[in-house]
Design a protein around this motif. Structure first.
Motif, PDB file in Angstrom:
ATOM      1  N   ARG A 242      68.865  42.364  56.315  1.00 50.56           N
ATOM      2  CA  ARG A 242      68.268  41.227  55.923  1.00 50.56           C
ATOM      3  C   ARG A 242      66.775  41.398  55.558  1.00 50.56           C
ATOM      4  NH1 ARG A 242      71.696  36.725  57.648  1.00 50.56           N
ATOM      5  NH2 ARG A 242      69.913  35.369  57.074  1.00 50.56           N
ATOM      6  N   ASP A 243      66.232  41.375  54.483  1.00 46.53           N
ATOM      7  CA  ASP A 243      64.899  41.566  54.315  1.00 46.53           C
ATOM      8  C   ASP A 243      64.195  40.387  54.914  1.00 46.53           C
ATOM      9  OD1 ASP A 243      65.382  43.712  53.073  1.00 46.53           O
ATOM     10  OD2 ASP A 243      65.380  43.113  51.032  1.00 46.53           O
ATOM     11  N   ASP A 244      64.821  39.052  54.991  1.00 47.38           N
ATOM     12  CA  ASP A 244      64.242  37.826  55.445  1.00 47.38           C
ATOM     13  C   ASP A 244      63.958  37.912  56.743  1.00 47.38           C
ATOM     14  OD1 ASP A 244      67.004  37.741  55.453  1.00 47.38           O
ATOM     15  OD2 ASP A 244      67.092  35.690  56.080  1.00 47.38           O
ATOM     16  N   LEU A 245      64.462  38.696  57.512  1.00 45.57           N
ATOM     17  CA  LEU A 245      64.415  39.012  58.867  1.00 45.57           C
ATOM     18  C   LEU A 245      63.553  40.229  59.353  1.00 45.57           C
ATOM     19  CD1 LEU A 245      67.887  38.110  60.167  1.00 45.57           C
ATOM     20  CD2 LEU A 245      66.017  36.611  60.242  1.00 45.57           C
ATOM     21  N   ALA A 246      62.809  40.613  58.533  1.00 46.04           N
ATOM     22  CA  ALA A 246      61.733  41.719  58.740  1.00 46.04           C
ATOM     23  C   ALA A 246      60.807  41.501  59.927  1.00 46.04           C
ATOM     24  CB  ALA A 246      61.262  42.208  57.366  1.00 46.04           C
ATOM     25  N   TRP A 247      60.391  40.352  59.927  1.00 42.70           N
ATOM     26  CA  TRP A 247      59.428  39.824  60.808  1.00 42.70           C
ATOM     27  C   TRP A 247      59.886  39.979  62.184  1.00 42.70           C
ATOM     28  CZ3 TRP A 247      60.983  36.248  64.430  1.00 42.70           C
ATOM     29  CH2 TRP A 247      62.101  35.602  63.810  1.00 42.70           C
ATOM     30  N   ALA A 248      61.346  39.964  62.337  1.00 43.11           N
ATOM     31  CA  ALA A 248      61.975  40.084  63.668  1.00 43.11           C
ATOM     32  C   ALA A 248      62.082  41.440  64.193  1.00 43.11           C
ATOM     33  CB  ALA A 248      63.223  39.402  63.792  1.00 43.11           C
ATOM     34  N   ARG A 249      61.949  42.513  63.400  1.00 44.16           N
ATOM     35  CA  ARG A 249      62.408  43.707  63.887  1.00 44.16           C
ATOM     36  C   ARG A 249      61.432  44.407  64.780  1.00 44.16           C
ATOM     37  NH1 ARG A 249      63.199  45.750  57.794  1.00 44.16           N
ATOM     38  NH2 ARG A 249      64.921  44.390  57.101  1.00 44.16           N
ATOM     39  N   PRO A 250      60.202  44.330  64.733  1.00 40.21           N
ATOM     40  CA  PRO A 250      59.092  44.494  65.687  1.00 40.21           C
ATOM     41  C   PRO A 250      59.249  44.128  66.959  1.00 40.21           C
ATOM     42  CG  PRO A 250      57.899  44.588  63.764  1.00 40.21           C
ATOM     43  CD  PRO A 250      59.225  44.102  63.409  1.00 40.21           C
ATOM     44  N   LEU A 251      59.670  42.761  67.031  1.00 38.99           N
ATOM     45  CA  LEU A 251      59.721  41.941  68.076  1.00 38.99           C
ATOM     46  C   LEU A 251      60.995  42.316  68.932  1.00 38.99           C
ATOM     47  CD1 LEU A 251      59.206  39.478  69.941  1.00 38.99           C
ATOM     48  CD2 LEU A 251      60.425  38.069  68.280  1.00 38.99           C
ATOM     49  N   LEU A 252      61.855  42.394  68.344  1.00 42.61           N
ATOM     50  CA  LEU A 252      63.436  43.008  69.005  1.00 42.61           C
ATOM     51  C   LEU A 252      63.555  44.466  69.324  1.00 42.61           C
ATOM     52  CD1 LEU A 252      66.047  40.596  67.301  1.00 42.61           C
ATOM     53  CD2 LEU A 252      64.534  39.984  69.097  1.00 42.61           C
ATOM     54  N   PHE A 253      62.627  45.350  68.345  1.00 42.07           N
ATOM     55  CA  PHE A 253      62.654  46.601  68.995  1.00 42.07           C
ATOM     56  C   PHE A 253      62.014  46.833  70.402  1.00 42.07           C
ATOM     57  CE2 PHE A 253      60.524  50.920  68.726  1.00 42.07           C
ATOM     58  CZ  PHE A 253      61.736  51.702  68.402  1.00 42.07           C
ATOM     59  N   GLU A 254      60.819  46.071  70.447  1.00 41.63           N
ATOM     60  CA  GLU A 254      60.341  46.293  71.807  1.00 41.63           C
ATOM     61  C   GLU A 254      61.243  45.479  72.932  1.00 41.63           C
ATOM     62  OE1 GLU A 254      58.201  44.569  75.300  1.00 41.63           O
ATOM     63  OE2 GLU A 254      58.836  43.111  73.397  1.00 41.63           O
ATOM     64  N   ARG A 255      61.806  44.725  72.603  1.00 43.80           N
ATOM     65  CA  ARG A 255      62.884  43.994  73.453  1.00 43.80           C
ATOM     66  C   ARG A 255      64.158  44.842  73.955  1.00 43.80           C
ATOM     67  NH1 ARG A 255      60.500  42.309  76.290  1.00 43.80           N
ATOM     68  NH2 ARG A 255      62.392  41.358  77.584  1.00 43.80           N
ATOM     69  N   ALA A 256      64.413  45.673  72.913  1.00 41.43           N
ATOM     70  CA  ALA A 256      65.416  46.791  73.015  1.00 41.43           C
ATOM     71  C   ALA A 256      65.117  47.845  73.954  1.00 41.43           C
ATOM     72  CB  ALA A 256      66.126  47.072  71.657  1.00 41.43           C
ATOM     73  N   LEU A 257      63.695  48.264  73.695  1.00 35.70           N
ATOM     74  CA  LEU A 257      63.346  49.378  74.343  1.00 35.70           C
ATOM     75  C   LEU A 257      62.964  48.921  75.788  1.00 35.70           C
ATOM     76  CD1 LEU A 257      60.758  51.167  72.170  1.00 35.70           C
ATOM     77  CD2 LEU A 257      63.197  51.812  72.347  1.00 35.70           C
ATOM     78  N   ASP A 258      62.760  47.839  76.083  1.00 36.41           N
ATOM     79  CA  ASP A 258      62.465  47.279  77.344  1.00 36.41           C
ATOM     80  C   ASP A 258      63.732  47.157  78.247  1.00 36.41           C
ATOM     81  OD1 ASP A 258      60.272  45.527  79.306  1.00 36.41           O
ATOM     82  OD2 ASP A 258      62.136  44.601  79.240  1.00 36.41           O
ATOM     83  N   HIS A 259      64.667  46.801  77.403  1.00 37.73           N
ATOM     84  CA  HIS A 259      66.019  46.540  78.099  1.00 37.73           C
ATOM     85  C   HIS A 259      66.687  48.096  78.542  1.00 37.73           C
ATOM     86  CE1 HIS A 259      70.388  44.448  77.953  1.00 37.73           C
ATOM     87  NE2 HIS A 259      69.971  44.746  79.137  1.00 37.73           N
ATOM     88  N   MET A 260      66.514  49.010  77.701  1.00 37.01           N
ATOM     89  CA  MET A 260      67.048  50.425  77.863  1.00 37.01           C
ATOM     90  C   MET A 260      66.132  51.061  78.983  1.00 37.01           C
ATOM     91  SD  MET A 260      67.273  51.457  74.184  1.00 37.01           S
ATOM     92  CE  MET A 260      68.486  50.754  72.950  1.00 37.01           C
ATOM     93  N   LEU A 261      64.891  50.807  79.105  1.00 35.68           N
ATOM     94  CA  LEU A 261      64.302  51.305  79.928  1.00 35.68           C
ATOM     95  C   LEU A 261      64.335  50.700  81.648  1.00 35.68           C
ATOM     96  CD1 LEU A 261      60.719  51.648  77.980  1.00 35.68           C
ATOM     97  CD2 LEU A 261      61.872  53.339  79.117  1.00 35.68           C
ATOM     98  N   PHE A 262      64.651  49.365  81.381  1.00 30.72           N
ATOM     99  CA  PHE A 262      65.047  48.700  82.778  1.00 30.72           C
ATOM    100  C   PHE A 262      66.490  49.307  83.232  1.00 30.72           C
ATOM    101  CE2 PHE A 262      68.108  45.508  84.347  1.00 30.72           C
ATOM    102  CZ  PHE A 262      67.291  45.041  85.615  1.00 30.72           C
ATOM    103  N   VAL A 263      67.614  49.746  82.140  1.00 28.82           N
ATOM    104  CA  VAL A 263      68.693  50.302  82.854  1.00 28.82           C
ATOM    105  C   VAL A 263      68.443  51.732  83.194  1.00 28.82           C
ATOM    106  CG1 VAL A 263      70.957  50.710  81.847  1.00 28.82           C
ATOM    107  CG2 VAL A 263      70.003  48.697  81.290  1.00 28.82           C
ATOM    108  N   ILE A 264      67.792  52.371  82.678  1.00 30.89           N
ATOM    109  CA  ILE A 264      67.709  53.843  83.175  1.00 30.89           C
ATOM    110  C   ILE A 264      67.071  53.898  84.555  1.00 30.89           C
ATOM    111  CG2 ILE A 264      65.437  54.260  82.022  1.00 30.89           C
ATOM    112  CD1 ILE A 264      66.483  57.014  81.213  1.00 30.89           C
ATOM    113  N   ALA A 265      66.323  52.822  84.877  1.00 29.61           N
ATOM    114  CA  ALA A 265      65.420  53.057  86.151  1.00 29.61           C
ATOM    115  C   ALA A 265      66.529  52.483  87.306  1.00 29.61           C
ATOM    116  CB  ALA A 265      64.099  52.255  86.029  1.00 29.61           C
ATOM    117  N   ARG A 266      67.672  51.654  86.981  1.00 33.03           N
ATOM    118  CA  ARG A 266      68.422  51.353  87.942  1.00 33.03           C
ATOM    119  C   ARG A 266      69.403  52.335  88.502  1.00 33.03           C
ATOM    120  NH1 ARG A 266      68.482  45.795  88.210  1.00 33.03           N
ATOM    121  NH2 ARG A 266      70.028  46.141  89.904  1.00 33.03           N
TER     122      ARG A 266
END
Length: 743
Positions: A242-266
């Protein structure tokens, strides 16, 4: 068409399910439907849901033919939804009062947004709760309606399905569905948030989010936590189309990495042996989906994200390890002090634990090693009959050794023999917990029998009753309960309570209570022999008085009635037999005149009788307050009188699972005057008493059929498949015929 469709996926939560459903049906706003999805739950959840559906037309139940997991169970409920808005509620959580009315008002004021987000409170299993991090964001939104592109900070709201109300048409228009596997909330939440044109907030706590000690899949370590990667791969595959959602990719990429880093630390999610592989998956996701304009955030989390772009796992592990060392240094060193004798015992125990388990050895204990009695004794006796090849050894305190019947093998706690037996026995059978110093080896089977049907709060439910748990630690108790493999139950009430009060990994066995087999069989000669041994005149009506302890009173004992007066008021032809709670046997209660009354023949003090079943068989009526003895006694189908003059104080201090004065097994007295009148007028044994007793027996004696001990031995020791007991108590012969037939 209802305003709300509330979808509740259900799996193995029978101890919490009623609270969840009640929290919805008790809402002041009535315009809703509940779609409960039984995800092939192996416990009693399906029957509980059917019970609610029969009582309330707003409840519909879907019984899935196979277990499909949380995400697809939600999808199944969504397909049946008819409401304007869809809400999801996990079946071990519950709504706060007034939530739906507040949601309805906010939706109206916001003119039906695509999504409405509300707050929650987190409640940990040990009782401590805390607000979410969302409250400042929700408050800042006020009455505004916004999109995530306009207000990207709202991507930080809690990543779950149950803190939102979704406009159903919006959900269907975009084909939103939950994927199988863990972390199924992530792609649906983020996809819906970026697609929504109108998002509103409600700064109100709507859900009490239960942090269960065990049972929550996301808190169980294992490879299933790698499910997070396909979940986010699916989300980013959608975004990158979705080209119309390009604005969301950096935002959700940061949220995805944050979620993964939370999981690996538990530690309760990714095991140490899996962390390097998990980290490699994170790096692969980073390489594949990192947007060109992505800038990591400031702070420790940003540092970890930069490592993902350039460094192997050892660098990440070193960073985490350095932080851990700093925490340890700040906390100080722990001192460990032990005696040489304890170290020697431990070394012997460890050495024995290296030897193979003995498949022909079972170890038994009851009442903190107080003797041979209770459910373990009934199981042991039946095992000697049906499985004589399995040697049974009892653990008995030194001060109780003299009470051990002839021919019973026993060891004393702390001895070399004790440690050898505990290390090598294949079967552990106990009605209380074994000491925490013991380690249950793989292959050992721990059968926990409990000590009766619970009326008063037990286990984790005591966390908000500090007076009732004075002197012991609930977390330590639950740590010992983690060793249970099998939990015996006599009724579905007990099954639900144990699931809730002991959030551990065990399997419930609907066997009935082995110690109650003799009560179901009711050998008349047994009761007559006990009467003769206690010196009770032939033909007397025996009144068994068995009070329980009080947590609101130091020492546990409270004199509720004048025993001498009660014995006198009963009159000729009656014998009062008193049985104190075992914890009061050596306390102040014995010094308050009971021994003297016994010596003078006013009553019979039977507190020291080793087998309470003998006293029940010898009696005609039970007078008790809140003792669990009443649940066992109901098997006899003999009258029960509940003396409840301090019910309010008892329930407030200890906590109770239901109001025994409203659901009593017989007449209830609230003063001594009422108690005396019940016996003077013969009301204690009238038709009303019999009717109350029948209802009580149907509920609490449903699995007691006289074959409980046999069922346990065949199932556990012999490995046979045995049918569950019938779900209705046997109808014994009339009490007087049984009690007096040999007098």
């Amino acid at each position: 068409m209802p305003r709300f469709s509330i979808i509740v996926p259900v799996f193995k939560v029978q101890g919490f399910l009623r609270e969840c459903i009640d929290s919805v049906l008790g809402q002041s706003y009535p315009d809703f439907e509940v779609i409960a999805v039984d995800d092939r739950s192996p416990d009693g959840c399906g029957a509980i849901l059917d019970e609610y559906a029969e009582r309330d037309e707003r409840v519909r139940v879907l019984h899935l033919p196979e277990n499909v997991g949380l995400g697809r169970a939600r999808n199944a409920g969504l397909a049946e939804a008819r409401g304007d808005y869809v809400l999801f509620l996990d079946s071990d959580d519950h709504y706060t009062p007034g939530l739906l009315a507040a949601v309805a008002d906010r939706l109206k004021s916001a003119e039906d947004p695509d999504i409405l987000v509300f707050d929650h409170v987190r409640t940990h299993w040990w009782g401590r709760g805390g607000p979410s991090d969302a409250s400042p964001l929700l408050a800042a939104a006020g009455q505004d309606v916004f999109s995530l592109r306009e207000s990207p900070q709202y991507a930080h709201l809690f990543l779950v399905a149950w803190n939102k109300a979704y406009r159903r048409a919006f959900f269907q228009e975009h084909g939103l569905q939950y994927a199988p596997g863990l972390y199924e909330d992530a792609p649906v939440t983020y996809r819906s948030m970026v697609l929504a044109d109108r998002i509103a907030c409600l700064n109100r706590i709507g859900v009490e989010y239960r942090q269960r000690r065990q049972g929550a899949i996301t808190r169980t370590p294992g490879r299933r936590h790698f499910d997070i990667f396909p979940q986010y791969e699916g989300l980013f595959a959608f975004l990158e189309e979705r080209d119309d959602l390009a604005w969301a990719r950096p935002l959700l990429f940061e949220r995805a990495l944050d979620h993964m880093l939370f999981v690996i630390a538990r530690e309760d999610r990714v095991t140490p042996s899996d962390r390097s592989a998990f980290y490699r998956e994170m790096r692969s996701f980073h390489r594949t989906h990192c947007p060109e304009d992505f800038i990591p955030p400031d702070g420790p989390r940003g540092t970890e994200m930069r490592l993902l772009a350039s460094s192997p796992y050892v660098s990440y592990a070193a960073l985490r390890g350095a932080r851990g060392l700093r925490r340890i240094a700040g906390a100080g060193k722990r001192r460990t002090v032990g005696r040489a004798s304890a170290a020697a015992q431990r070394a012997w125990y460890v050495a024995q634990s290296r030897l193979p388990l003995d498949p022909r050895l079972a170890v038994y204990s009851a009442g903190h090693h107080a003797g041979v009695h209770g459910d373990p004794a009934a199981i042991h006796a039946k095992a000697r009959e049906l499985a004589p090849h399995i040697r049974g050894v009892w653990v008995v305190r030194e001060d109780a050794v003299d009470s051990v019947p002839p021919g019973i093998d026993h060891v004393t706690p702390g001895s070399r023999e004790y440690h050898a037996v505990m290390a090598r026995a294949t079967y552990w059978v106990n009605n209380v917990n074994w000491p925490g110093s013991l380690v249950k080896r793989p292959g050992q089977v721990h059968v926990h029998t409990h000590q009766g049907t619970p009326l008063k709060y037990m286990g984790a439910d005591l966390l908000d009753k500090p007076g009732a748990r004075h002197g012991f630690s609930v977390p330590k108790m639950l740590h010992r309960a983690d060793r249970w493999d099998l939990s015996l139950v006599a009724n579905r009430h007990s099954e639900l309570v144990w699931d809730r009060a002991y959030p551990c990994h065990f399997t419930s066995l609907r066997t009935g209570s082995p110690r109650n087999d003799v009560l179901v069989e009711q050998p008349a000669e047994h009761g007559a022999a006990v009467r003769a041994r206690l010196g009770i005149p032939a033909g007397n009506t025996v009144v068994l008085y068995a009070p329980t302890r009080r947590d609101y009173r130091r020492g546990g004992h409270v004199d509720r009635i004048d025993l001498a007066r009660f014995a006198a008021d009963l009159g000729g032809g009656h014998t009062l037999v008193v049985r104190l709670h075992p914890t009061l046997a050596t306390g102040t209660a014995r010094g308050l005149g009971l021994a003297d009354l016994h010596a003078r023949g006013v009553l019979v003090d039977a507190t020291d009788e080793p087998h309470v079943e003998d006293l029940m068989l010898a009696s005609d009526v039970l007078v008790t307050d809140y003792s669990a003895l009443m649940f066992d006694y109901a098997n006899l189908d003999r009258p029960i009188v509940v003396h409840a003059d301090d019910w309010g104080a008892y329930a407030a201090s200890r906590g109770a699972y239901f109001d025994i004065t409203a659901e009593a097994p017989g007449h209830v007295s609230r003063s001594y005057r009422e108690l005396a009148w019940l016996f003077a007028s013969d009301t204690w044994q009238d038709e009303e008493s019999a009717g109350l007793r029948t209802a009580f027996r149907e509920r609490f004696c449903e699995f007691d059929d006289g074959r409980a001990a046999e069922r346990v031995v065949r199932t556990v020791l012999l490995g046979e498949k045995t049918p569950e007991p019938r779900t209705a108590p046997a109808v014994p012969a009339p009490a007087t015929e049984r009690a007096h037939s040999l007098n």
